[in-house]
Design an enzyme around this catalytic site. Structure first.
Site, short mmCIF file in Angstrom:
data_model
loop_
_atom_site.label_atom_id
_atom_site.label_comp_id
_atom_site.label_asym_id
_atom_site.label_seq_id
_atom_site.Cartn_x
_atom_site.Cartn_y
_atom_site.Cartn_z
N GLU A 158 40.23 55.17 42.77
CA GLU A 158 41.16 55.11 41.63
C GLU A 158 41.50 56.53 41.19
OE1 GLU A 158 39.81 53.05 38.19
OE2 GLU A 158 39.32 51.18 39.24
N GLU A 180 48.88 46.53 32.28
CA GLU A 180 48.16 45.27 32.07
C GLU A 180 47.88 45.09 30.58
OE1 GLU A 180 44.96 44.78 35.21
OE2 GLU A 180 45.63 46.83 35.64
N LYS A 235 44.12 44.35 28.87
CA LYS A 235 42.95 45.20 29.05
C LYS A 235 42.44 45.67 27.70
CE LYS A 235 42.12 47.74 32.48
NZ LYS A 235 42.02 48.82 33.48
N GLU A 269 44.52 52.44 28.32
CA GLU A 269 44.02 51.49 29.31
C GLU A 269 45.08 50.48 29.72
OE1 GLU A 269 40.99 51.09 31.00
OE2 GLU A 269 40.77 53.16 30.33
#
Length: 385
Positions: free
Chosen positions: A267, A321, A324, A330
């Site tokens: 990542e 997203e 999250k 985030e």
């Protein structure tokens, strides 16, 4: 949403054709993390179209979602799947691991190109030592199950760690693992060495910059032109933080006697939005970081310590997203919004003029000798037969 997504994907397909005509090639060492912690994400078949239109050949998911594995069957996309952290205790048992691989992996291979199993994610980051102790036994059980089912030729087993596993990362030659993890980390490295699997690291220069914006150059964090730094021990020059972080991991492994294991970045990314205290989280910085990283990937370069070995990297992430937890950042690492529109322009068209031929990555690294480090192994041997 359906109309918007269809229109966006059509544009992406046209872009892919233009990139192909202008000499743009698949970037074999680049993947994108496909997270699913959202209530408004497109279905897997639409995601497959998007990935193929971007000419991305690798992705990683955070579970073994059967809908995704079914939708990706017959495609050229290689997939890393993930064992959730709360499953590690169960999968220590050999029969449970065999049942898991038989039901979650075997039905989809080889039609779906599952190339890796990430056993847990950032297991070492928290304080749950039971989880840490379960990690390597679970990996061994899964590897044995793959061997028993004849799937080991397709799939590597590893675990992504955060940079919190390092007690020191600067300069890179001083890279060392946290002392309390020495025993379990050595067992992990022995497993990876025995199975010829890579060490996966989640590396985010953004976090280091956010925590010390007065001490760390934003250009150094973003791959922009800068004077960089010279490691006083190796005299290697670093012009970006990500490569320095990766080489620090290599040195840390060498200190435990495992200097030849390949490191891959499972990542990395930069958020396009953050809370007021999240310095640097802007669309502009996110676009610059990912654009510059993509340019490096097109050139097929390695790190200063392993310049001839192309560094494999997975961008985080494909989508924003919305479910999250945690700070605003985030939920804003995605290249795309859930409707398929770009969160920001990463500049793919600017990359299409590159004509550099990438070098070929191999599973056995051609690493620069670490002659200045005493290579001693403290591993408790792990049998995977």
């Amino acid at each position: 949403m359906e109309i918007c997504l269809r229109t966006t994907l059509t544009v992406q397909c046209v872009l892919a054709i233009l990139l192909s005509l202008s000499g743009f090639k698949f970037v074999e060492s680049l993947g994108i993390n496909y997270g699913q912690v959202g209530n408004n994400l497109p279905p897997p078949d639409k995601v497959l179209v998007l990935l193929e239109s971007l000419r991305v050949t690798k992705t990683r998911i955070y579970d073994t979602n059967p809908d995704i594995l079914t939708a990706f069957a017959g495609s050229s996309i290689e997939i890393i799947v993930t064992v959730e952290n709360d499953m590690l205790g169960t999968l220590m048992d050999q029969q449970q691991a065999l049942q898991w691989v038989t039901s979650r992996i075997k039905p989809y291979v080889p039609a779906t190109k599952i190339t890796g199993i990430a056993v847990g994610n950032e297991v070492f980051t928290g304080d749950d030592m039971t989880l840490v102790d379960n990690l390597v036994p679970a990996m061994v059980s899964i590897q044995r199950a793959l061997n028993q089912l004849g799937l080991q030729q397709y799939i590597q087993v590893s675990t992504p760690s955060s940079l919190a596993v390092l007690a020191n990362s600067y300069p890179p030659s001083e890279g060392a693992f946290t002392p309390k993890l020495t025993t379990i980390m050595t067992q992990l490295l022995q497993f990876l060495s025995a199975t010829k699997s890579p060490f996966w690291i989640n590396a985010y220069p953004y976090f280091a910059y956010k925590d010390s914006p007065d001490k760390i150059s934003i250009d150094y964090a973003l791959f922009n032109p800068n004077s960089g730094m010279i490691d006083p021990r190796t005299n290697l020059h670093y012009d970006n933080m990500l490569y320095a972080q990766v080489d620090a991991v290599i040195f840390a492994m060498a200190r435990l006697g495992y200097g030849g294991i390949e490191v891959r970045v499972s990542e990395t990314g930069w958020p396009s939005k953050g809370d007021p205290n999240e310095v640097g989280a802007t669309p502009q910085n996110a676009a610059i970081y990912n654009r510059n990283l993509l340019k490096r990937q097109l050139s097929g370069e390695g790190t200063p310590l392993r310049p001839r070995m192309r560094l494999e990297i997975y961008l985080f992430a494909l989508f924003n997203e919305d479910m999250k937890p945690g700070p605003t950042s985030e939920r804003n690492y995605g290249l795309y919004q859930p409707d398929g529109s770009m969160a920001y322009n990463v500049g793919l068209t600017a990359l299409s003029t590159s004509t550099t031929t990438p070098s070929t990555s191999t599973s056995t690294p051609k690493s620069t000798p670490l002659s200045s480090i005493t290579l001693t192994s403290m591993a408790t041997k792990v049998s995977i037969n």
